[in-house]
Design a protein around this motif. Structure first.
Motif, PDB file in Angstrom:
ATOM      1  N   UNK A 103       0.815  -1.221   0.000  1.00 23.77           N
ATOM      2  CA  UNK A 103       0.000   0.000   0.000  1.00 23.77           C
ATOM      3  C   UNK A 103       0.847   1.268   0.000  1.00 23.77           C
ATOM      4  N   UNK A 104       1.962   1.260   0.739  1.00 25.00           N
ATOM      5  CA  UNK A 104       2.848   2.415   0.738  1.00 25.00           C
ATOM      6  C   UNK A 104       3.514   2.613  -0.608  1.00 25.00           C
ATOM      7  N   UNK A 105       3.969   1.499  -1.201  1.00 26.58           N
ATOM      8  CA  UNK A 105       4.608   1.573  -2.520  1.00 26.58           C
ATOM      9  C   UNK A 105       3.643   2.142  -3.552  1.00 26.58           C
ATOM     10  N   UNK A 106       2.366   1.802  -3.440  1.00 24.55           N
ATOM     11  CA  UNK A 106       1.369   2.302  -4.381  1.00 24.55           C
ATOM     12  C   UNK A 106       1.235   3.818  -4.301  1.00 24.55           C
ATOM     13  N   UNK A 107       1.383   4.382  -3.093  1.00 23.15           N
ATOM     14  CA  UNK A 107       1.327   5.841  -2.982  1.00 23.15           C
ATOM     15  C   UNK A 107       2.491   6.478  -3.730  1.00 23.15           C
ATOM     16  N   UNK A 108       3.637   5.789  -3.738  1.00 24.49           N
ATOM     17  CA  UNK A 108       4.767   6.273  -4.523  1.00 24.49           C
ATOM     18  C   UNK A 108       4.474   6.239  -6.009  1.00 24.49           C
ATOM     19  N   UNK A 109       3.758   5.206  -6.466  1.00 18.70           N
ATOM     20  CA  UNK A 109       3.412   5.098  -7.879  1.00 18.70           C
ATOM     21  C   UNK A 109       2.410   6.176  -8.289  1.00 18.70           C
ATOM     22  N   UNK A 110       1.506   6.510  -7.398  1.00 12.00           N
ATOM     23  CA  UNK A 110       0.575   7.606  -7.676  1.00 12.00           C
ATOM     24  C   UNK A 110       1.352   8.912  -7.830  1.00 12.00           C
ATOM     25  N   UNK A 111       2.344   9.114  -6.961  1.00  9.74           N
ATOM     26  CA  UNK A 111       3.182  10.310  -7.044  1.00  9.74           C
ATOM     27  C   UNK A 111       3.936  10.369  -8.371  1.00  9.74           C
ATOM     28  N   UNK A 112       4.349   9.196  -8.871  1.00 13.24           N
ATOM     29  CA  UNK A 112       5.025   9.133 -10.169  1.00 13.24           C
ATOM     30  C   UNK A 112       4.102   9.677 -11.263  1.00 13.24           C
ATOM     31  N   UNK A 113       2.837   9.282 -11.209  1.00 12.67           N
ATOM     32  CA  UNK A 113       1.875   9.794 -12.180  1.00 12.67           C
ATOM     33  C   UNK A 113       1.749  11.308 -12.113  1.00 12.67           C
ATOM     34  N   UNK A 114       1.815  11.853 -10.894  1.00 12.48           N
ATOM     35  CA  UNK A 114       1.749  13.307 -10.726  1.00 12.48           C
ATOM     36  C   UNK A 114       2.994  13.983 -11.298  1.00 12.48           C
ATOM     37  N   UNK A 115       4.154  13.321 -11.175  1.00 14.02           N
ATOM     38  CA  UNK A 115       5.385  13.858 -11.762  1.00 14.02           C
ATOM     39  C   UNK A 115       5.232  13.972 -13.272  1.00 14.02           C
ATOM     40  N   UNK A 116       4.624  12.949 -13.885  1.00 10.74           N
ATOM     41  CA  UNK A 116       4.362  13.013 -15.321  1.00 10.74           C
ATOM     42  C   UNK A 116       3.566  14.274 -15.661  1.00 10.74           C
ATOM     43  N   UNK A 117       2.575  14.567 -14.813  1.00 11.33           N
ATOM     44  CA  UNK A 117       1.758  15.749 -15.050  1.00 11.33           C
ATOM     45  C   UNK A 117       2.558  17.031 -14.955  1.00 11.33           C
ATOM     46  N   UNK A 118       3.451  17.106 -13.966  1.00  5.57           N
ATOM     47  CA  UNK A 118       4.298  18.298 -13.804  1.00  5.57           C
ATOM     48  C   UNK A 118       5.215  18.468 -15.009  1.00  5.57           C
ATOM     49  N   UNK A 119       5.846  17.369 -15.425  1.00  5.91           N
ATOM     50  CA  UNK A 119       6.738  17.427 -16.591  1.00  5.91           C
ATOM     51  C   UNK A 119       5.944  17.798 -17.842  1.00  5.91           C
ATOM     52  N   UNK A 120       4.712  17.310 -17.938  1.00  8.09           N
ATOM     53  CA  UNK A 120       3.845  17.660 -19.060  1.00  8.09           C
ATOM     54  C   UNK A 120       3.633  19.167 -19.119  1.00  8.09           C
ATOM     55  N   UNK A 121       3.401  19.769 -17.958  1.00  5.00           N
ATOM     56  CA  UNK A 121       3.197  21.221 -17.906  1.00  5.00           C
ATOM     57  C   UNK A 121       4.473  21.970 -18.285  1.00  5.00           C
ATOM     58  N   UNK A 122       5.621  21.461 -17.832  1.00  7.48           N
ATOM     59  CA  UNK A 122       6.906  22.087 -18.172  1.00  7.48           C
ATOM     60  C   UNK A 122       7.136  22.048 -19.678  1.00  7.48           C
ATOM     61  N   UNK A 123       6.859  20.898 -20.291  1.00  9.82           N
ATOM     62  CA  UNK A 123       7.034  20.764 -21.743  1.00  9.82           C
ATOM     63  C   UNK A 123       6.084  21.694 -22.485  1.00  9.82           C
ATOM     64  N   UNK A 124       4.860  21.838 -21.966  1.00 11.01           N
ATOM     65  CA  UNK A 124       3.881  22.722 -22.593  1.00 11.01           C
ATOM     66  C   UNK A 124       4.372  24.165 -22.596  1.00 11.01           C
ATOM     67  N   UNK A 125       5.001  24.586 -21.497  1.00 13.50           N
ATOM     68  CA  UNK A 125       5.414  25.982 -21.349  1.00 13.50           C
ATOM     69  C   UNK A 125       6.801  26.240 -21.948  1.00 13.50           C
ATOM     70  N   UNK A 126       7.772  25.368 -21.627  1.00 11.14           N
ATOM     71  CA  UNK A 126       9.157  25.642 -22.003  1.00 11.14           C
ATOM     72  C   UNK A 126       9.726  24.691 -23.064  1.00 11.14           C
ATOM     73  N   UNK A 127       9.011  23.647 -23.414  1.00  9.32           N
ATOM     74  CA  UNK A 127       9.518  22.701 -24.395  1.00  9.32           C
ATOM     75  C   UNK A 127      10.407  21.636 -23.780  1.00  9.32           C
ATOM     76  N   UNK A 128      10.962  20.775 -24.631  1.00  7.49           N
ATOM     77  CA  UNK A 128      11.760  19.639 -24.170  1.00  7.49           C
ATOM     78  C   UNK A 128      13.137  20.027 -23.658  1.00  7.49           C
ATOM     79  N   UNK A 129      13.595  21.214 -23.999  1.00  4.50           N
ATOM     80  CA  UNK A 129      14.960  21.608 -23.669  1.00  4.50           C
ATOM     81  C   UNK A 129      15.296  21.482 -22.199  1.00  4.50           C
ATOM     82  N   UNK A 130      14.362  21.873 -21.337  1.00  5.52           N
ATOM     83  CA  UNK A 130      14.615  21.822 -19.893  1.00  5.52           C
ATOM     84  C   UNK A 130      14.810  20.381 -19.432  1.00  5.52           C
ATOM     85  N   UNK A 131      13.964  19.469 -19.904  1.00  3.79           N
ATOM     86  CA  UNK A 131      14.059  18.061 -19.510  1.00  3.79           C
ATOM     87  C   UNK A 131      15.355  17.456 -20.026  1.00  3.79           C
ATOM     88  N   UNK A 132      15.726  17.800 -21.253  1.00  2.00           N
ATOM     89  CA  UNK A 132      16.945  17.245 -21.836  1.00  2.00           C
ATOM     90  C   UNK A 132      18.181  17.691 -21.076  1.00  2.00           C
TER      91      UNK A 132
END
Length: 410
Positions: free
Chosen positions: A90-119
């Motif tokens: 159950x604890x590990x699953x909360x970490x996996x949910x957080x991973x999904x949220x990280x995807x969302x944050x990175x998605x927003x970064x790519x939307x605003x600044x493009x791939x350059x920041x991630x690269x």
């Protein structure tokens, strides 16, 4: 196998044709999708359910434009096993949910600044060795499972290898599935399979869902692991775009595809399933059949959900002997490590530079060696710690590393 006209999005005049192709695509992804939960102690029916619903969520967010099926991610096998030992499932699953949220944050970064920041933060010099660790750290698990019966594991392994190396057409895309089937049949012949659980199972049964419990230690442990699959997602979107002759990174946009993957992963965590990822096997099947109609992949997703509700399917999957799984893993985990090497090669990493050698060597030794830092109840180890070390070294050491091949928009 049904061949369609060679257009980017074939039109099917018969719903029956779409259904047949959709089911066929599910079986391309089936072996890998159910293998991950079997290795980490999750009900495989849960994985089928979350993969199916997750794929439908992805298609909703991407406006139904991208022909993608989301299956269980191999990148999280080692982290899930380790996090489950430290914090419980159950604890590990909360970490996996957080991973999904990280995807969302990175998605927003790519939307605003493009791939350059991630690269800049996660170049090939960091992602490559991290992917290698994901595969190599699991090697002892594969060997321990395989040695329960070397005859069965060897036959399973050899079957998968022969399929990968010598076969052609659709069967070349399902080496895991075929290897498991052959190994399972041999196990039956040798009397190593107990059918009692299949006979006792109901035809209709809900998957064994597990409720997540928030654990900040597990969240911090899982977060750094998210970035290797994120980079992989970028490459997958370029790959499927090339197959369909469309620029999905622009329409519906990489930010949408990554958000869809992230929400699907968070959804899986809420129901006790493994994280989702786009499957290159399915991309290969699409390239082979020339079927790029997203509706076909939605049919595969619905079929996965239906299978998840058949109790005897789950019972059957749980009777697969450890030796069969171990044999397949001997190949699979090595292939994962080789992808990390290929990442460095494709980016033309300059190994003559001491800086690059230092980063790769430290990331590998920290990740494979089991280094860990702890403070109170918080701990960071393995892949997560290695990823963080790689990011820091890449940012503070002079010079730069080339981005992953294909991650630049045209």
């Amino acid at each position: 196998m049904i061949q369609s006209q060679e257009t980017s999005t074939p039109n099917f005049d018969s719903p029956a044709k779409r259904i047949i192709i959709g089911i066929q695509f599910l079986f391309v992804a089936f072996g890998a999708t159910v293998l991950v939960p079997l290795l980490v102690g999750i009900d495989p029916s849960v994985a089928l359910f979350t993969a199916g619903i997750g794929t439908l969520i992805f298609h909703l967010i991407t406006k139904g434009k991208v022909p993608v099926f989301l299956g269980s991610s191999f990148a999280f096998i080692a982290p899930i096993v380790a996090a489950t030992e430290l914090y419980g499932l159950p604890g590990a699953l909360s970490g996996l949910i957080a991973v999904g949220l990280v995807y969302g944050v990175v998605s927003a970064i790519i939307k605003v600044w493009g791939l350059g920041v991630i690269e800049k933060i996660f170049p090939s010099i960091v992602v490559g060795p991290v992917i290698m660790i994901i595969g190599l750290s699991l090697a002892p698990v594969a060997v321990n499972m395989a040695k329960t019966n070397w005859i069965i594991s060897s036959v399973s392994l050899l079957t998968a290898v022969l399929i990968v190396v010598y076969s052609k057409g659709m069967i070349k895309l399902i080496p895991i599935f075929v290897g498991i089937i052959v190994g399972y049949i041999l196990s039956i012949v040798l009397g190593k399979v107990d059918f009692t659980s299949i006979n006792d199972a109901a035809w209709f049964a809900l998957p064994d869902f597990v409720r997540p419990e928030l654990n900040w230690g597990a969240v911090l442990y899982m977060l750094p692991v998210a970035f290797a699959p994120i980079i992989e997602h970028v490459g997958d979107m370029y790959a499927i775009g090339g197959v369909a002759n469309k620029k999905f990174v622009k329409d519906p946009g990489l930010h949408r595809t990554l958000l869809g993957d992230g929400i699907a992963t968070a959804f899986a965590g809420f129901f006790g399933g493994p994280p989702n990822t786009t499957y290159s096997e399915v991309t290969g099947a699409i390239a082979l059949t020339k079927v790029t109609d997203p509706r076909v992949l939605r049919i595969a997703a619905i079929t996965a959900v239906v299978f998840s509700l058949i109790g005897k399917v789950s019972a059957f999957l749980k009777t697969i002997p450890q030796a069969v799984l171990g044999g397949i893993m001997l190949l699979l985990f090595g292939l994962i490590a080789s992808i990390g090497i290929k990442t460095l090669i494709d980016a033309k990493t300059d190994f003559s530079k001491t800086r690059n050698q230092v980063i790769i060597s430290i990331v590998l030794t920290v990740g494979i060696g089991g280094a860990q830092i702890s403070y109170g109840t918080f701990s960071l180890a393995g892949i997560g710690l290695a990823s963080l070390v790689g990011v820091i070294l890449n940012l503070i050491l002079p010079d730069t590393s080339k981005p992953i091949k294909g991650s630049k928009e045209d």
